[in-house]
Design an enzyme around this catalytic site. Structure first.
Site, PDB file in Angstrom:
ATOM      1  N   PHE A 129      48.429  41.162  27.336  1.00 53.86           N
ATOM      2  CA  PHE A 129      47.853  42.377  27.919  1.00 53.86           C
ATOM      3  C   PHE A 129      48.856  42.994  28.878  1.00 53.86           C
ATOM      4  CE2 PHE A 129      45.596  44.839  31.138  1.00 53.86           C
ATOM      5  CZ  PHE A 129      44.917  45.730  30.320  1.00 53.86           C
ATOM      6  N   ASP A 217      56.149  40.306  32.825  1.00 53.42           N
ATOM      7  CA  ASP A 217      55.009  41.006  33.409  1.00 53.42           C
ATOM      8  C   ASP A 217      54.349  40.060  34.404  1.00 53.42           C
ATOM      9  OD1 ASP A 217      52.522  42.053  34.043  1.00 53.42           O
ATOM     10  OD2 ASP A 217      52.170  42.883  32.046  1.00 53.42           O
ATOM     11  N   LYS A 246      48.762  44.644  40.988  1.00 56.81           N
ATOM     12  CA  LYS A 246      47.602  43.904  41.525  1.00 56.81           C
ATOM     13  C   LYS A 246      47.711  43.465  42.990  1.00 56.81           C
ATOM     14  CE  LYS A 246      45.122  42.884  37.397  1.00 56.81           C
ATOM     15  NZ  LYS A 246      45.784  43.039  36.114  1.00 56.81           N
TER      16      LYS A 246
END
Ligand code: PLP
Length: 396
Positions: A129, A217, A246
């Protein structure tokens, strides 16, 4: 209030919070919850941290935004902190994870073209993702998120996550067109899948030998979450590019793409940009988050409490009829179940005052803030056990 005026991209619970402090949240009725979601790995230093509240408040009264047409002192300070902690050389700031990954994907194309590849490819992983923009969707797996949107950028070839022989076969097939490899050190949305030991080191070797960019990532795994500042540090490697978001701003939207000089210098003035990216408010917030993590020793705490949480869960869930596996790294932990339990998230919140998340349908994902102590961990474990047993009982 109803959700009538919202596009229905989410199905939110009928639960809304008005206040947070540390690892606790309070709903509209004043009920207290232990937060093991942390806004999906975002509020890592806890809710309403006094130093962060003070920094944001002061900056709001001084200056929110000037644009990147002018030098931004807080942006330079943040870049300095992040490059020191990561061993990479330069930063570009965005407003989200998907945008940070778009930045990385642009670097991959530029790198490929510099190598003389007409249509460069990026190796990505099954079950990955990377975000919701068209480019990052193309890099992600999962028909549910992709299928409605037709043709997506075709820059990608997919390898099974953690499988080196399969990766090597893919390289043999497409090697002449590959410019970069993009991978999550721990697949978060993909059900908390931890890369096998030595995997990132092996990818590093491949990329170095063939002059491909190794791009990690770290949007979910970065900023101390896994018990190192960045998950790649468990493997003692340095990637060419990493992306963050995040936990970087603890809820103030900010993303970052960090790169080694060779990759970073592919950008020249005008070749990339952002109106909001790197503004004084977001960068000061992120600088303060870094300071808090350092001052409170939260990276080490994530390692220790994560280890304790994993051990306790394995102890109490060993042989549990609903549990397939318990896995994780630091405070990023997954409990894979045999079958999805409908409403588990809501039941756990309502009956046990514990907020959890479920990903890929049947993996409970625990992402408590990095400030939790042993008492919080015990409460999380107890809440999970009660919830699983309660869900079982309610089905019988
Ligand atoms: C959350 C996440 C993203 C997307 O971040 P957004 O800020 O929602 O765009 C990308 N990659 C990983 C690994 C993530 O966990």
């Amino acid at each position: 209030m109803t959700t009538d005026c919202l596009m229905s991209t989410y199905k939110p619970l009928a639960l809304s919070f008005v206040r947070g402090l540390g690892a606790r949240l309070w709903d509209q009725a004043g009920r207290e919850y232990l937060d093991a979601v942390a806004g999906v790995a975002v509020t890592n230093v806890g809710h309403s941290h006094p130093l962060l509240v003070a920094a944001i408040s002061e900056q709001a009264g001084l200056l929110l935004h000037t644009s990147n047409l002018y030098s931004i002192d807080w942006q330079q300070r943040l870049a300095h902190k992040l490059t020191r902690l990561s061993g990479l050389d330069r930063a570009f700031f965005n407003n989200s994870g998907a945008e940070a990954n778009e930045t990385a994907l642009k670097l991959a194309r530029l790198h490929g073209w510099r190598k003389g590849i007409e249509q460069p490819l990026v190796v990505v992983m099954e079950n990955a993702f990377h975000g919701r923009t068209l480019g990052t969707l193309a890099a992600s797996d999962g028909p549910a998120v992709r299928s409605a949107y037709g043709a997506l950028p075709g820059d990608f070839v997919k390898a099974p996550f953690g499988d080196l022989p399969a990766f090597e076969r893919l390289c043999a097939q497409h090697g002449h067109r590959i410019a970069a490899v993009l991978v999550e050190p721990v697949q978060g949305e993909g059900g908390v899948q931890v890369a096998p030991a030595g995997y990132l080191q092996a990818l590093r070797k491949h990329c170095t030998r063939r002059n491909w960019l190794l791009m990690l990532d770290e949007i979910q795994t970065g900023m101390g979450r896994t018990g190192q500042w960045f998950a790649f540090q468990h493997e003692g490697i340095v990637p060419d590019v990493i992306t963050l978001a995040k936990g970087l701003g603890n809820g103030v939207p900010i993303g970052a793409c960090l790169a080694k000089v060779g990759a970073a210098d592919l950008f020249t003035p005008g070749s990339h940009g952002s109106t909001f990216g790197g503004n004084p408010l977001a960068c000061r917030a992120a600088c303060t988050v870094v300071d808090i993590i350092e001052q409170q020793g939260l990276v080490q705490n994530a390692r220790e409490q994560g280890q304790y949480l994993l051990e306790r869960l394995r102890e109490v869930l060993n042989g549990h009829p609903q549990v397939v596996a318990v896995r994780g790294l630091g405070l990023m932990i997954g409990i894979e179940l045999h079958k999805p339990i409908p409403d588990l998230v809501a039941l756990t919140a309502r009956n046990h005052g514990l907020l959890i998340n479920v990903t890929r349908g049947q993996t409970i994902r625990l992402l408590p803030p990095l400030i939790v102590g042993p008492t919080d961990v015990d409460a999380i474990v107890q809440g999970i056990v009660n919830a699983l047993n309660g869900a079982e009982a309610s089905r019988e």
